[in-house]
Design a protein around this motif. Sequence first.
Motif, mmCIF file in Angstrom:
data_model
loop_
_atom_site.group_PDB
_atom_site.id
_atom_site.type_symbol
_atom_site.label_atom_id
_atom_site.label_comp_id
_atom_site.label_asym_id
_atom_site.label_seq_id
_atom_site.Cartn_x
_atom_site.Cartn_y
_atom_site.Cartn_z
ATOM 1 N N GLY A 210 54.112 49.647 43.664
ATOM 2 C CA GLY A 210 54.273 51.080 43.861
ATOM 3 C C GLY A 210 54.272 51.838 42.551
ATOM 4 O O GLY A 210 53.657 52.903 42.433
ATOM 5 N N LEU A 211 54.956 51.284 41.548
ATOM 6 C CA LEU A 211 54.987 51.928 40.233
ATOM 7 C C LEU A 211 53.595 51.971 39.630
ATOM 8 O O LEU A 211 53.180 52.997 39.082
ATOM 9 N N TRP A 212 52.859 50.862 39.728
ATOM 10 C CA TRP A 212 51.506 50.819 39.188
ATOM 11 C C TRP A 212 50.617 51.849 39.885
ATOM 12 O O TRP A 212 49.885 52.603 39.224
ATOM 13 N N SER A 213 50.690 51.908 41.215
ATOM 14 C CA SER A 213 49.855 52.851 41.964
ATOM 15 C C SER A 213 50.203 54.292 41.627
ATOM 16 O O SER A 213 49.320 55.127 41.407
ATOM 17 N N ALA A 214 51.498 54.596 41.576
ATOM 18 C CA ALA A 214 51.934 55.966 41.285
ATOM 19 C C ALA A 214 51.561 56.382 39.877
ATOM 20 O O ALA A 214 51.288 57.561 39.612
ATOM 21 N N THR A 215 51.537 55.410 38.960
ATOM 22 C CA THR A 215 51.197 55.695 37.567
ATOM 23 C C THR A 215 49.694 55.870 37.383
ATOM 24 O O THR A 215 49.241 56.766 36.657
ATOM 25 N N GLU A 216 48.926 55.008 38.041
ATOM 26 C CA GLU A 216 47.473 55.006 37.856
ATOM 27 C C GLU A 216 46.747 55.979 38.771
ATOM 28 O O GLU A 216 45.659 56.453 38.448
ATOM 29 N N GLY A 217 47.320 56.270 39.929
ATOM 30 C CA GLY A 217 46.647 57.134 40.903
ATOM 31 C C GLY A 217 47.022 58.591 40.759
ATOM 32 O O GLY A 217 47.993 58.939 40.067
ATOM 33 N N ASP A 218 46.263 59.439 41.397
ATOM 34 C CA ASP A 218 46.512 60.888 41.378
ATOM 35 C C ASP A 218 47.002 61.294 42.760
ATOM 36 O O ASP A 218 46.216 61.563 43.664
ATOM 37 N N TYR A 219 48.324 61.335 42.936
ATOM 38 C CA TYR A 219 48.905 61.601 44.246
ATOM 39 C C TYR A 219 49.582 62.971 44.284
ATOM 40 O O TYR A 219 50.095 63.453 43.272
ATOM 41 N N ASP A 220 49.584 63.544 45.483
ATOM 42 C CA ASP A 220 50.256 64.829 45.668
ATOM 43 C C ASP A 220 51.731 64.646 45.991
ATOM 44 O O ASP A 220 52.542 65.549 45.775
ATOM 45 N N ALA A 221 52.090 63.470 46.526
ATOM 46 C CA ALA A 221 53.492 63.159 46.809
ATOM 47 C C ALA A 221 53.622 61.657 47.033
ATOM 48 O O ALA A 221 52.649 60.978 47.372
ATOM 49 N N VAL A 222 54.849 61.161 46.833
ATOM 50 C CA VAL A 222 55.146 59.740 47.032
ATOM 51 C C VAL A 222 56.327 59.616 47.990
ATOM 52 O O VAL A 222 57.350 60.292 47.823
ATOM 53 N N VAL A 223 56.175 58.752 49.004
ATOM 54 C CA VAL A 223 57.279 58.392 49.887
ATOM 55 C C VAL A 223 57.777 57.039 49.392
ATOM 56 O O VAL A 223 57.052 56.047 49.446
ATOM 57 N N LEU A 224 59.010 56.986 48.903
ATOM 58 C CA LEU A 224 59.496 55.818 48.165
ATOM 59 C C LEU A 224 60.772 55.265 48.787
ATOM 60 O O LEU A 224 61.805 55.942 48.815
#
Length: 223
Positions: free
Chosen positions: A36-50
């Motif tokens: 999740g950390l890798w995806s959130a860091t590398e991707g361009d997201y409008d929001a994260v459900v964590l």
Amino acid sequence: MRLLIVEDERELAETLRKGLVAEGFTVDVAHTGKDGLWSATEGDYDAVVLDIMLPELSGYEVLKRLRAQRNWTPVLMLTAKDGEYDEADAFDLGADDYLSKPFSFVVLTARLRALLRRGAPARPAVLAAGDLRLDPAARTVHRGQQRIELTAREFGLLEFFLRRPGAALTKNEILNHVWDAHYEGDENVVEVYVGYLRRKIDTPFGTHTIETVRGVGYRLAAD
């Protein structure tokens, strides 16, 4: 709108993914804190459900690292843990919203749309008193060039003082803002945490940032 769901319960994650896709979102899923950390860091997201309870890295740790990297993507914490301290800790670390399981999908969707309307917040200003600096977003504290490690509660207490420099604050005021408006424990917990804070931000540096105001409470020296 592109979302990232970080949830180790695969069935729940897939149910959320399908439901949110049906609502018009583009959704990626990760099942561990590390992924999740890798995806959130590398991707361009409008929001994260964590989710908080994750393998490898907890949701708290993922959120802490994201904010330390100056990643301000809105984060909604999703967890089976239910309690005011868990919620407070999530917000202390930089969460934008919090939802406990079991939850309504309609409510989740409404919360996400509200986060998306607000967008990623601007980076908060750094708070300072002399050479003591606190960055609310990055969750860091420095005295000069030296970094000081604080617990979530100590951080919240110092931030409260720094936002009110020179003001004499009562124990009740501090409890209501740093703990909870409905806290029913001993107010002397404030004295205990002020002591913890002084030993970290003052004692090693020979400074006296937090002053005791007799008969009132405490005050942070303006300079």
